[in-house]
Design a protein around this motif. Structure first.
Motif, short mmCIF file in Angstrom:
data_model
loop_
_atom_site.label_atom_id
_atom_site.label_comp_id
_atom_site.label_asym_id
_atom_site.label_seq_id
_atom_site.Cartn_x
_atom_site.Cartn_y
_atom_site.Cartn_z
N GLY A 1 6.01 4.96 -11.85
CA GLY A 1 6.86 3.77 -11.88
C GLY A 1 8.06 3.84 -10.96
N GLU A 2 8.10 4.87 -10.07
CA GLU A 2 9.23 4.99 -9.15
C GLU A 2 8.95 4.25 -7.84
OE1 GLU A 2 10.37 9.14 -8.89
OE2 GLU A 2 10.21 9.35 -11.07
N LEU A 3 10.02 4.05 -7.05
CA LEU A 3 9.91 3.33 -5.77
C LEU A 3 9.81 4.31 -4.61
CD1 LEU A 3 12.63 0.52 -6.14
CD2 LEU A 3 10.26 0.56 -6.96
N VAL A 4 8.80 4.14 -3.77
CA VAL A 4 8.62 5.01 -2.59
C VAL A 4 8.39 4.13 -1.36
CG1 VAL A 4 7.17 6.77 -1.52
CG2 VAL A 4 7.65 6.90 -3.98
N ALA A 5 9.17 4.38 -0.30
CA ALA A 5 8.97 3.66 0.97
C ALA A 5 7.95 4.41 1.80
CB ALA A 5 10.29 3.54 1.72
N PHE A 6 7.11 3.67 2.52
CA PHE A 6 6.03 4.29 3.30
C PHE A 6 5.74 3.48 4.57
CE2 PHE A 6 2.62 1.26 2.23
CZ PHE A 6 3.14 0.65 1.10
N PRO A 7 5.22 4.16 5.60
CA PRO A 7 4.94 3.44 6.85
C PRO A 7 3.65 2.64 6.78
CG PRO A 7 4.32 5.75 7.07
CD PRO A 7 4.91 5.59 5.69
N THR A 8 3.65 1.47 7.42
CA THR A 8 2.41 0.73 7.67
C THR A 8 2.36 0.46 9.17
OG1 THR A 8 3.11 -1.59 7.62
CG2 THR A 8 2.84 -0.49 5.48
N GLU A 9 1.32 -0.21 9.63
CA GLU A 9 1.23 -0.51 11.06
C GLU A 9 2.18 -1.64 11.47
OE1 GLU A 9 -0.29 -1.99 8.81
OE2 GLU A 9 -1.91 -3.33 9.44
N THR A 10 2.77 -2.36 10.49
CA THR A 10 3.69 -3.46 10.83
C THR A 10 5.14 -3.00 10.72
OG1 THR A 10 3.62 -4.28 8.54
CG2 THR A 10 2.05 -5.25 10.12
N VAL A 11 5.60 -2.81 9.48
CA VAL A 11 6.95 -2.32 9.20
C VAL A 11 6.85 -1.40 7.99
CG1 VAL A 11 8.02 -4.46 10.08
CG2 VAL A 11 7.51 -4.25 7.62
N TYR A 12 7.93 -0.67 7.66
CA TYR A 12 7.92 0.15 6.45
C TYR A 12 7.93 -0.74 5.22
CZ TYR A 12 8.42 4.80 8.50
OH TYR A 12 8.18 5.97 9.16
N GLY A 13 7.15 -0.35 4.20
CA GLY A 13 7.11 -1.07 2.94
C GLY A 13 7.83 -0.28 1.86
N LEU A 14 8.35 -1.02 0.85
CA LEU A 14 8.95 -0.37 -0.31
C LEU A 14 7.98 -0.55 -1.47
CD1 LEU A 14 11.22 1.08 -1.75
CD2 LEU A 14 12.31 -1.14 -2.17
N GLY A 15 7.26 0.53 -1.82
CA GLY A 15 6.16 0.43 -2.76
C GLY A 15 6.55 0.65 -4.21
N ALA A 16 5.81 -0.05 -5.10
CA ALA A 16 5.87 0.17 -6.54
C ALA A 16 4.51 -0.19 -7.12
CB ALA A 16 6.94 -0.71 -7.18
N ASP A 17 4.15 0.43 -8.24
CA ASP A 17 2.90 0.10 -8.94
C ASP A 17 2.92 -1.39 -9.31
OD1 ASP A 17 0.86 -0.32 -10.74
OD2 ASP A 17 1.34 1.41 -12.00
#
Ligand code: TXA
Ligand code: MG
Length: 352
Positions: free
Chosen positions: A33-49
């Motif tokens: 349930g924590e927030l993790v930022a990750f790279p994509t081919e467009t821009v960085y995303g801020l991920g959550a379940d």
């Protein structure tokens, strides 16, 4: 909160990436349930379940994002799509075969499996499969659908490197994976495939012309020409002033030497008032201006290079404390469409 940063090179095989301790750790945090930022081919995303209400709510808090602006769900396998949507229209099948993984987000009828915070109460859900080895390894390891807006504070330019993520969100999120600079550099194309004729809601990494090649007809670009149009936005995010640098921005029309002359005379005008003025230009014209800061974000004869460098340039003007940014403009077709869409928003529609 201490934001952990993992460095993961994208130049590894899918198998190596899935076994990478940083990917396992980041995926475990997402599942918790924590927030993790990750790279994509467009821009960085801020991920959550995307299935965890509290985790999704935390995205809005960390970003300072309005709750009526829904999020894109990121998936790592085709089978995850079948769980989330009630129907995959034939047009969507064709587009998925052609463009996934890639910078195309499709809006489907929602099966109600993701948190209502993700869809902001809409009966639809936006889904994409990103084309980035690190992002994909994370999604496939986490196994849950991941809601991910761009990993910036709301209203700031989207992040194209992990430094931008940390400038905006350090201390506010659990972690960030540094996978280097993103590729395209602007967000994905958003296309609604729930109606009879697919409708473009946001121009992005897949051009309108590419969509038309696959589908024939696509609705929408006219209403997108002005990012601040009054009509009720189909894509709620389109109504906000996005991608905004701190300085006032003005877009200047014209071609060749004319554009240089017009921008230079405006620059002189504002500097005479004691304002700090920046010029956003291209490598072709970089040496032609006299201003407080001149930034070439790419080459005019290579529009993807402009897309790649645009958001970093906007952030550099902020760092330099620029009060007025005068920007060159670009053709409105092909890759120029998403570039001009973001520029118009950054300038709040001001174009001379
Ligand atoms: O490239 C991208 O799409 C990036 C990376 C991280 O994947 N993500 C991104 O997310 O740009 P965000 O939240 O900054 O933009 C999401 C856009 C907004 O314009 C939002 O209104 C629209 O997608 N959207 C999301 N769900 C929607 C829905 N159900 N119907 C219509 N528009 C939707
Ligand atoms: Mg965004």
């Amino acid at each position: 909160m201490n934001t952990h940063v993992w460095t993961v090179s994208p130049n590894q095989s899918a198998v190596q990436l899935k076994d990478h301790p940083a990917i396992r750790e980041a995926a475990a945090r997402l599942r918790a349930g924590e927030l993790v930022a990750f790279p994509t081919e467009t821009v960085y995303g801020l991920g959550a379940d995307a299935t965890n209400d509290a985790a999704v709510q935390a995205i809005f808090t960390a970003k300072g994002r309005p709750g009526d602006n829904p999020l894109i769900v990121h998936i790592g396998t085709r089978s995850q799509l079948v769980d989330i949507v009630t129907r995959i229209p034939p047009a969507a099948e064709k587009l998925i075969d052609r463009f996934w993984p890639g910078p195309l987000t499709l809006v489907f009828p929602s099966a109600g499996k993701v948190s209502t915070e993700v869809t902001a109460g809409l009966p639809t859900v936006a889904v994409r499969m990103p084309d980035h080895p690190v992002g994909m390894a994370l999604l496939q390891t986490a196994r849950c659908p991941i809601a991910a807006p761009s990993a910036n504070r709301s209203g700031r330019p989207s992040p194209t490197e992990v430094k931008h993520v940390l400038d905006d969100l350090s201390g506010r999120i659990s972690g960030a994976i540094d996978g280097g600079e993103t590729g395209f550099g602007l967000e994905s194309t958003v296309l609604d495939v729930t109606g009879d004729v697919p409708e473009l809601l946001r121009p992005g990494g897949v051009t309108l012309e590419q969509l038309e090649q696959v589908l024939g007809t696509v609705k929408g670009p006219a209403s997108l020409a002005n990012g601040t149009s009054e009509q009720a936005p189909r894509s709620p995010g389109m109504k906000y002033r996005h991608y905004a640098p701190q300085g006032e921005m003005i877009l200047v029309r014209g071609s060749g030497d004319e554009i240089v002359q017009r921008i230079q005379s405006l620059t002189d005008h504002y500097r005479a008032q004691g304002l700090k003025v920046g010029v956003l230009t291209t490598e072709e014209h970089q040496d032609d201006y006299d201003a407080d800061v001149v930034i070439a974000c790419g080459r005019r004869d290579n529009l993807p290079s402009i897309a790649h460098g645009l958001y970093r340039a906007l952030r550099q003007f902020d760092e330099a404390g620029i009060e007025y940014i005068l920007s060159e403009t670009f053709p409105e077709s092909g890759w120029g469409a998403p570039i001009m869409n973001r520029l118009r928003k950054a300038a709040d529609g001001r174009i001379v």
